[in-house]
Write a protein that holds these residues in place. Structure first.
Motif, short mmCIF file in Angstrom:
data_model
loop_
_atom_site.label_atom_id
_atom_site.label_comp_id
_atom_site.label_asym_id
_atom_site.label_seq_id
_atom_site.Cartn_x
_atom_site.Cartn_y
_atom_site.Cartn_z
N GLY A 25 66.57 30.53 -12.56
CA GLY A 25 66.04 29.35 -13.56
C GLY A 25 64.81 28.88 -13.08
N LEU A 26 64.40 27.81 -13.82
CA LEU A 26 63.30 26.99 -13.32
C LEU A 26 63.47 26.03 -12.35
CD1 LEU A 26 61.96 26.09 -17.07
CD2 LEU A 26 61.27 28.00 -15.60
N GLN A 27 62.13 25.91 -11.77
CA GLN A 27 62.30 24.79 -10.22
C GLN A 27 62.81 23.49 -10.79
OE1 GLN A 27 58.52 25.02 -8.43
NE2 GLN A 27 59.28 23.58 -6.89
N VAL A 28 62.35 22.99 -11.92
CA VAL A 28 62.72 21.62 -12.41
C VAL A 28 64.11 21.47 -12.56
CG1 VAL A 28 60.97 20.51 -13.63
CG2 VAL A 28 62.06 22.50 -14.88
N ASP A 29 65.06 22.67 -12.68
CA ASP A 29 66.35 22.71 -12.82
C ASP A 29 67.03 22.73 -11.68
OD1 ASP A 29 66.01 22.59 -15.61
OD2 ASP A 29 65.93 24.78 -15.71
N GLN A 30 66.41 22.76 -10.48
CA GLN A 30 66.93 22.83 -9.04
C GLN A 30 66.52 21.79 -8.39
OE1 GLN A 30 69.04 25.07 -7.90
NE2 GLN A 30 68.67 26.83 -9.64
N VAL A 31 66.20 20.58 -9.01
CA VAL A 31 65.90 19.32 -8.20
C VAL A 31 67.02 18.42 -8.14
CG1 VAL A 31 64.51 17.23 -8.24
CG2 VAL A 31 63.84 19.42 -8.99
N GLU A 32 67.48 17.83 -6.88
CA GLU A 32 68.68 16.98 -6.63
C GLU A 32 68.27 15.57 -6.90
OE1 GLU A 32 71.79 17.31 -5.87
OE2 GLU A 32 71.52 19.66 -6.01
N ARG A 33 66.91 14.99 -6.40
CA ARG A 33 66.57 13.77 -6.39
C ARG A 33 65.09 13.84 -6.30
NH1 ARG A 33 67.46 9.31 -1.32
NH2 ARG A 33 65.57 8.65 -1.67
N LEU A 34 64.74 12.59 -7.13
CA LEU A 34 63.27 12.46 -6.88
C LEU A 34 62.89 10.95 -6.60
CD1 LEU A 34 62.15 14.18 -10.10
CD2 LEU A 34 61.65 15.01 -7.98
N ASP A 35 61.82 10.71 -6.14
CA ASP A 35 61.37 9.12 -5.65
C ASP A 35 60.16 9.21 -6.57
OD1 ASP A 35 63.29 9.00 -3.85
OD2 ASP A 35 61.93 8.02 -2.25
N VAL A 36 60.06 8.25 -7.44
CA VAL A 36 58.97 8.31 -8.36
C VAL A 36 58.27 6.84 -8.63
CG1 VAL A 36 58.62 8.25 -11.02
CG2 VAL A 36 60.16 9.84 -9.97
N VAL A 37 57.03 6.83 -8.60
CA VAL A 37 56.48 5.51 -8.86
C VAL A 37 56.04 5.16 -10.25
CG1 VAL A 37 54.28 3.89 -8.18
CG2 VAL A 37 55.43 5.36 -6.50
N THR A 38 56.68 4.53 -10.90
CA THR A 38 56.41 4.50 -12.47
C THR A 38 55.18 3.72 -12.83
OG1 THR A 38 57.50 2.32 -12.73
CG2 THR A 38 58.88 4.43 -12.51
N GLY A 39 54.93 3.54 -14.22
CA GLY A 39 53.82 2.95 -14.47
C GLY A 39 53.57 1.39 -14.30
N THR A 40 54.84 0.78 -14.07
CA THR A 40 54.93 -0.50 -13.54
C THR A 40 54.53 -0.83 -12.22
OG1 THR A 40 57.33 -0.71 -13.32
CG2 THR A 40 56.35 -1.08 -15.72
N GLY A 41 54.55 0.45 -11.20
CA GLY A 41 54.25 0.31 -9.79
C GLY A 41 55.54 0.21 -9.06
N GLU A 42 56.70 0.41 -9.75
CA GLU A 42 57.95 0.15 -8.96
C GLU A 42 58.09 1.56 -8.34
OE1 GLU A 42 61.88 -1.76 -10.82
OE2 GLU A 42 60.37 -1.32 -12.30
N ARG A 43 58.56 1.67 -7.16
CA ARG A 43 59.03 3.03 -6.70
C ARG A 43 60.62 3.03 -6.91
NH1 ARG A 43 57.33 6.38 -1.13
NH2 ARG A 43 59.26 7.64 -1.18
N VAL A 44 61.30 4.07 -7.54
CA VAL A 44 62.29 4.29 -8.13
C VAL A 44 62.94 5.63 -7.47
CG1 VAL A 44 63.88 4.28 -10.30
CG2 VAL A 44 61.85 2.97 -10.11
N VAL A 45 64.25 5.54 -7.06
CA VAL A 45 65.08 6.79 -6.80
C VAL A 45 65.51 7.25 -8.05
CG1 VAL A 45 66.78 7.82 -5.21
CG2 VAL A 45 65.17 6.11 -4.28
N CYS A 46 65.67 8.59 -8.41
CA CYS A 46 66.34 8.82 -9.65
C CYS A 46 67.13 10.18 -9.30
CB CYS A 46 65.61 8.99 -10.66
SG CYS A 46 64.13 10.04 -10.57
N SER A 47 68.09 10.67 -10.08
CA SER A 47 68.66 11.95 -9.87
C SER A 47 69.68 11.88 -11.26
CB SER A 47 69.81 11.76 -8.79
OG SER A 47 70.69 11.00 -8.89
#
Ligand SMILES: Cc1cc2nc3c(=O)[nH]c(=O)nc-3n(C[C@H](O)[C@H](O)[C@H](O)COP(=O)(O)OP(=O)(O)OC[C@H]3O[C@@H](n4cnc5c(N)ncnc54)[C@H](O)[C@@H]3O)c2cc1C
Length: 311
Positions: A25-47
């Motif tokens: 499939g696509l690479q996006v469908d093989q992701v387990e977890r991401l660390d993201v810095v949102t527009g409010t400047g927070e660093r958030v772990v998501c899955s």
């Protein structure tokens, strides 16, 4: 992915397809977890189970909801070598029968196909990863190609990568990619919307398909047709002539309308510009959800909209 230049974050913001997509499939469908810095400047772990809305927003989110700063992506063990076959067909139906067969029986590890408009041929590019050896007789058994060549490479990860000259800034690169129902395969490879005058001869153009397996929990903002198996379809050109590139860019917009009529969704792999109605058609019901995510994760509009309709 069949280029070496794109980043992990950029690819996950688009989708990520390659010669192994018929299986994985696509690479996006093989992701387990991401660390993201949102527009409010927070660093958030998501899955899928933690901050799932952000996880769904940023995968295929075109950089509109946050910056992916770390990604955990499922890996697999690759073979130590790869044999790449180029199977040439002059009969498109015979090709399509074989392509459907090998997508189904899984004898190859890598698959894509390309129509050569100027010579009336279609080429199936198929690869097998291996450690000891490959039996060509087994690999090609029962297939109806007119001709075949093969080569072996040791750098499995880079074996299918396009040469860098194809992306030189000295040239123009009109291109579009779409996702279509698998049932459109025979129409796509015949490409009734292109003539030999529309695109330059190979290798200065690539018009072809990658089969793509569906994922059970697909990233919701990567819009694609329903079905267990879909296909990408791409028209890419390398042109020195500015006028030809402008003509082809206009033609790609017309072809987009034809393909959408066949059930296509654009792959947002760069420079897709729709007017508002076009985006509504593209995102459908997901548009309202994406706008809600934009308000939640980028309330001050820190990330440039880049023509996207979420603000
Ligand atoms: C020459 C070429 C060949 C390609 N071949 C393939 C292919 O074989 N398979 C395939 O699937 N795609 C292919 N693509 C499409 C490619 O995957 C997308 O264009 C991808 O978004 C490019 O990533 P980039 O790192 O160059 O990002 P950029 O072009 O810098 O950015 C693209 C988008 O991603 C966002 N973005 C970038 N980094 C991040 C991040 N860390 N977090 C959040 N958002 C981010 C940006 O905001 C922007 O909206 C190709 C593109 C090109 C130009």
């Amino acid at each position: 992915m069949d280029i070496g230049e794109a980043t992990v974050g950029g690819t996950l913001s688009a989708g990520g397809l390659g010669t192994a997509s018929f299986r994985h499939g696509l690479q996006v469908d093989q992701v387990e977890r991401l660390d993201v810095v949102t527009g409010t400047g927070e660093r958030v772990v998501c899955s899928r189970s933690r901050n799932a809305a952000l996880f769904d927003a940023v995968r295929g989110g075109q950089g509109q909801f946050g910056v992916i700063v770390e990604a955990w992506i499922r890996l697999r063990r690759a073979g130590s070598r790869i044999r790449q076959y180029q199977l040439l067909y002059r009969d498109f139906d015979r090709f399509a029968d074989d392509f459907e067969r090998v997508v189904g029986d899984g004898r190859f590890d890598h698959l894509k196909a390309e129509t050569r408009l100027h010579t009336g041929k279609i080429i199936m590019a198929a690869g097998i990863e291996y450690d000891d050896d490959v039996d060509d007789g087994d690999a090609l058994r029962g297939l109806g190609h007119d001709d075949v060549t093969s080569n072996d490479a040791v750098d499995v990860g880079r074996a299918g990568i396009y040469p860098a000259w194809g992306f030189s800034r000295r040239n123009h690169h009109p291109w579009r990619d779409w996702f279509l129902p698998w049932s459109t395969l025979r129409t796509l490879i015949a490409q009734p919307w292109l003539t030999p005058r529309s695109v330059p001869r190979a290798p200065f153009s690539w018009t072809g398909v990658y089969p793509i397996r569906a994922a059970p929990e697909a990233a919701p903002l990567v819009m694609r047709p329903q079905g267990n198996l879909i296909t990408s379809y791409s028209i890419l050109a390398v042109l020195g002539d500015h006028d030809w590139a402008t003509r082809l860019t206009g033609r790609l917009r017309e072809i987009d309308r034809t393909l959408v009529g066949l059930g296509a969704k654009s792959y947002l792999s760069g420079h897709v510009a729709y007017a508002h109605g076009g985006w509504e058609e593209h995102y459908g019901d997901q548009l309202a959800l994406a706008k809600q995510w934009k308000r939640e994760f980028d309330p001050n509009g820190v990330f440039e909209p880049n023509g996207l309709p979420f603000g």
